[in-house]
Design a protein around this motif. Structure first.
Motif, PDB file in Angstrom:
ATOM      1  N   ILE A 163     -86.471  12.983 -41.170  1.00 41.98           N
ATOM      2  CA  ILE A 163     -85.785  12.016 -40.313  1.00 41.98           C
ATOM      3  C   ILE A 163     -86.547  11.907 -38.994  1.00 41.98           C
ATOM      4  O   ILE A 163     -86.722  12.893 -38.276  1.00 41.98           O
ATOM      5  CB  ILE A 163     -84.325  12.439 -40.052  1.00 41.98           C
ATOM      6  CG1 ILE A 163     -83.596  12.687 -41.377  1.00 41.98           C
ATOM      7  CG2 ILE A 163     -83.605  11.362 -39.241  1.00 41.98           C
ATOM      8  CD1 ILE A 163     -82.162  13.176 -41.208  1.00 41.98           C
ATOM      9  N   HIS A 164     -86.966  10.712 -38.663  1.00 45.25           N
ATOM     10  CA  HIS A 164     -87.831  10.446 -37.515  1.00 45.25           C
ATOM     11  C   HIS A 164     -87.073  10.419 -36.194  1.00 45.25           C
ATOM     12  O   HIS A 164     -85.837  10.396 -36.145  1.00 45.25           O
ATOM     13  CB  HIS A 164     -88.538   9.102 -37.719  1.00 45.25           C
ATOM     14  CG  HIS A 164     -87.571   7.954 -37.867  1.00 45.25           C
ATOM     15  ND1 HIS A 164     -86.972   7.337 -36.796  1.00 45.25           N
ATOM     16  CD2 HIS A 164     -87.099   7.334 -38.976  1.00 45.25           C
ATOM     17  CE1 HIS A 164     -86.170   6.384 -37.233  1.00 45.25           C
ATOM     18  NE2 HIS A 164     -86.225   6.352 -38.551  1.00 45.25           N
ATOM     19  N   GLY A 165     -87.839  10.353 -35.108  1.00 39.54           N
ATOM     20  CA  GLY A 165     -87.282  10.283 -33.773  1.00 39.54           C
ATOM     21  C   GLY A 165     -87.105   8.861 -33.280  1.00 39.54           C
ATOM     22  O   GLY A 165     -87.363   7.886 -34.001  1.00 39.54           O
ATOM     23  N   ILE A 166     -86.695   8.727 -32.022  1.00 41.97           N
ATOM     24  CA  ILE A 166     -86.426   7.429 -31.416  1.00 41.97           C
ATOM     25  C   ILE A 166     -87.694   6.568 -31.446  1.00 41.97           C
ATOM     26  O   ILE A 166     -88.793   7.017 -31.148  1.00 41.97           O
ATOM     27  CB  ILE A 166     -85.929   7.599 -29.950  1.00 41.97           C
ATOM     28  CG1 ILE A 166     -85.489   6.264 -29.354  1.00 41.97           C
ATOM     29  CG2 ILE A 166     -86.975   8.275 -29.081  1.00 41.97           C
ATOM     30  CD1 ILE A 166     -84.150   5.808 -29.827  1.00 41.97           C
ATOM     31  N   GLY A 167     -87.533   5.319 -31.866  1.00 41.50           N
ATOM     32  CA  GLY A 167     -88.637   4.380 -31.883  1.00 41.50           C
ATOM     33  C   GLY A 167     -89.627   4.568 -33.008  1.00 41.50           C
ATOM     34  O   GLY A 167     -90.593   3.810 -33.113  1.00 41.50           O
ATOM     35  N   MET A 168     -89.422   5.550 -33.887  1.00 40.90           N
ATOM     36  CA  MET A 168     -90.389   5.859 -34.927  1.00 40.90           C
ATOM     37  C   MET A 168     -89.901   5.351 -36.295  1.00 40.90           C
ATOM     38  O   MET A 168     -88.974   4.563 -36.383  1.00 40.90           O
ATOM     39  CB  MET A 168     -90.669   7.360 -34.958  1.00 40.90           C
ATOM     40  CG  MET A 168     -91.311   7.875 -33.690  1.00 40.90           C
ATOM     41  SD  MET A 168     -92.981   7.184 -33.463  1.00 40.90           S
ATOM     42  CE  MET A 168     -93.490   7.993 -31.956  1.00 40.90           C
ATOM     43  N   GLY A 169     -90.539   5.834 -37.352  1.00 45.55           N
ATOM     44  CA  GLY A 169     -90.189   5.458 -38.712  1.00 45.55           C
ATOM     45  C   GLY A 169     -90.847   6.418 -39.680  1.00 45.55           C
ATOM     46  O   GLY A 169     -91.571   7.341 -39.271  1.00 45.55           O
ATOM     47  N   ARG A 170     -90.637   6.202 -40.958  1.00 46.96           N
ATOM     48  CA  ARG A 170     -91.074   7.176 -41.952  1.00 46.96           C
ATOM     49  C   ARG A 170     -92.594   7.313 -42.036  1.00 46.96           C
ATOM     50  O   ARG A 170     -93.100   8.370 -42.465  1.00 46.96           O
ATOM     51  CB  ARG A 170     -90.516   6.801 -43.326  1.00 46.96           C
ATOM     52  CG  ARG A 170     -91.168   5.612 -43.990  1.00 46.96           C
ATOM     53  CD  ARG A 170     -90.529   5.263 -45.329  1.00 46.96           C
ATOM     54  NE  ARG A 170     -91.341   4.340 -46.109  1.00 46.96           N
ATOM     55  CZ  ARG A 170     -91.363   3.024 -45.938  1.00 46.96           C
ATOM     56  NH1 ARG A 170     -90.586   2.465 -45.011  1.00 46.96           N
ATOM     57  NH2 ARG A 170     -92.132   2.268 -46.701  1.00 46.96           N
ATOM     58  N   THR A 171     -93.356   6.290 -41.627  1.00 44.54           N
ATOM     59  CA  THR A 171     -94.807   6.345 -41.780  1.00 44.54           C
ATOM     60  C   THR A 171     -95.444   7.451 -40.938  1.00 44.54           C
ATOM     61  O   THR A 171     -96.550   7.899 -41.257  1.00 44.54           O
ATOM     62  CB  THR A 171     -95.446   4.997 -41.418  1.00 44.54           C
ATOM     63  OG1 THR A 171     -95.144   4.671 -40.048  1.00 44.54           O
ATOM     64  CG2 THR A 171     -94.945   3.886 -42.328  1.00 44.54           C
ATOM     65  N   VAL A 172     -94.765   7.901 -39.889  1.00 47.00           N
ATOM     66  CA  VAL A 172     -95.356   8.939 -39.050  1.00 47.00           C
ATOM     67  C   VAL A 172     -95.393  10.287 -39.751  1.00 47.00           C
ATOM     68  O   VAL A 172     -96.036  11.226 -39.261  1.00 47.00           O
ATOM     69  CB  VAL A 172     -94.620   9.069 -37.687  1.00 47.00           C
ATOM     70  CG1 VAL A 172     -94.672   7.766 -36.916  1.00 47.00           C
ATOM     71  CG2 VAL A 172     -93.191   9.548 -37.867  1.00 47.00           C
ATOM     72  N   PHE A 173     -94.726  10.399 -40.904  1.00 46.96           N
ATOM     73  CA  PHE A 173     -94.676  11.666 -41.622  1.00 46.96           C
ATOM     74  C   PHE A 173     -95.725  11.772 -42.722  1.00 46.96           C
ATOM     75  O   PHE A 173     -95.650  12.673 -43.564  1.00 46.96           O
ATOM     76  CB  PHE A 173     -93.292  11.873 -42.228  1.00 46.96           C
ATOM     77  CG  PHE A 173     -92.197  12.057 -41.216  1.00 46.96           C
ATOM     78  CD1 PHE A 173     -92.310  12.981 -40.192  1.00 46.96           C
ATOM     79  CD2 PHE A 173     -91.039  11.298 -41.282  1.00 46.96           C
ATOM     80  CE1 PHE A 173     -91.306  13.149 -39.263  1.00 46.96           C
ATOM     81  CE2 PHE A 173     -90.020  11.463 -40.357  1.00 46.96           C
ATOM     82  CZ  PHE A 173     -90.156  12.386 -39.345  1.00 46.96           C
TER      83      PHE A 173
END
Length: 243
Positions: free
Chosen positions: A29-39
């Motif tokens: 589960i991502h942080g504020i302003g983010m999304g799954r692609t950052v993982f």
């Protein structure tokens, strides 16, 4: 690998991208302003089970709901998805604001949770104002790797014009009121250079959780799960194996 799937509950929709096969099942589960692609890097390094990376409503590829969900409503949506599509207790890994969502999933829906990992948890009570949180985020970004900045900038743009309202929803949530009700194994993980989640606060979180413990990743800041995620992944895998 299956295509990303949409799941709707109580008027809000998340997007989930699943890789591998469990157990364990890691839900990211991502942080504020983010999304799954950052993982992407973390997913590659977990590798010993199934990973389910989420876009919360209004982030990434998930559509904007009629109203910005509270942290609690996001947690209910994640839990509904787990019951409907995963059907086994999961290791919930939340980064930054996502740690608040993970905490609420465990407190409100313990049957869906095998354990939780809170990475760089927000928001410290003494810094529960928009100016203080934004200042910490800006200080963190100033020393981050260009790859992290590029990923973050893209996701913040995708989060859209309601980002201010989403930020407010993060700030009004009080994680300290939830710790005692979160009686599942919990790992609090922090990059040693994280200015968004200070060490004293992360240690306080771990001590307040009934089954909490604290670990630190050397040479990393707030985005320890995004840039060179191998050290964080190793600690998460060790935590999951002990459950």
């Amino acid at each position: 690998m299956a295509s990303p799937e949409r799941f709707t509950h109580a008027g809000a929709t998340l997007v989930a991208e699943r890789r591998g096969a469990g157990p364990p099942v890691y839900v990211l589960i991502h942080g504020i302003g983010m999304g799954r692609t950052v993982f992407a890097d973390l997913t590659r390094h977990l590798g010993d089970g199934e990973t389910v990376a989420l876009d919360l409503p209004g982030y990434g590829e998930a559509p904007e709901p009629p109203r910005v969900p509270t942290i609690e409503r996001n947690a209910d949506l994640v839990a509904a998805y787990l019951r409907a599509r995963v059907k086994a207790p999961a290791v919930i890994v939340g980064h930054s604001m996502g740690a608040q969502v993970a905490l609420e999933v465990a407190a409100r829906h313990p049957g869906a949770v095998q354990g939780i990992v809170l990475v760089g948890p927000t928001v410290e009570p003494s810094a529960r104002t928009a100016p203080r949180q934004l200042w910490r985020l800006l200080r963190d970004i100033a020393v981050e790797h260009p790859r992290v900045i590029a990923l973050g900038a893209r996701e913040y743009l995708r989060a859209g014009p309601r980002l201010r309202t989403k930020f407010r929803a993060m700030l009004v949530h009080r994680p300290e009121d939830v710790f005692a009700r979160t009686d599942v194994p919990a790992l609090v993980l922090r990059g040693e250079d994280d200015v968004v989640a200070p060490q004293a606060w992360c240690r306080q979180v771990a001590a307040a959780l009934p089954q909490g413990r604290f670990e630190e990743v050397e040479g990393h800041g707030h985005e320890t799960m995004i840039r060179d995620a191998a050290p964080a992944a190793r600690l998460i895998r060790e935590f999951a194996r002990a459950l």
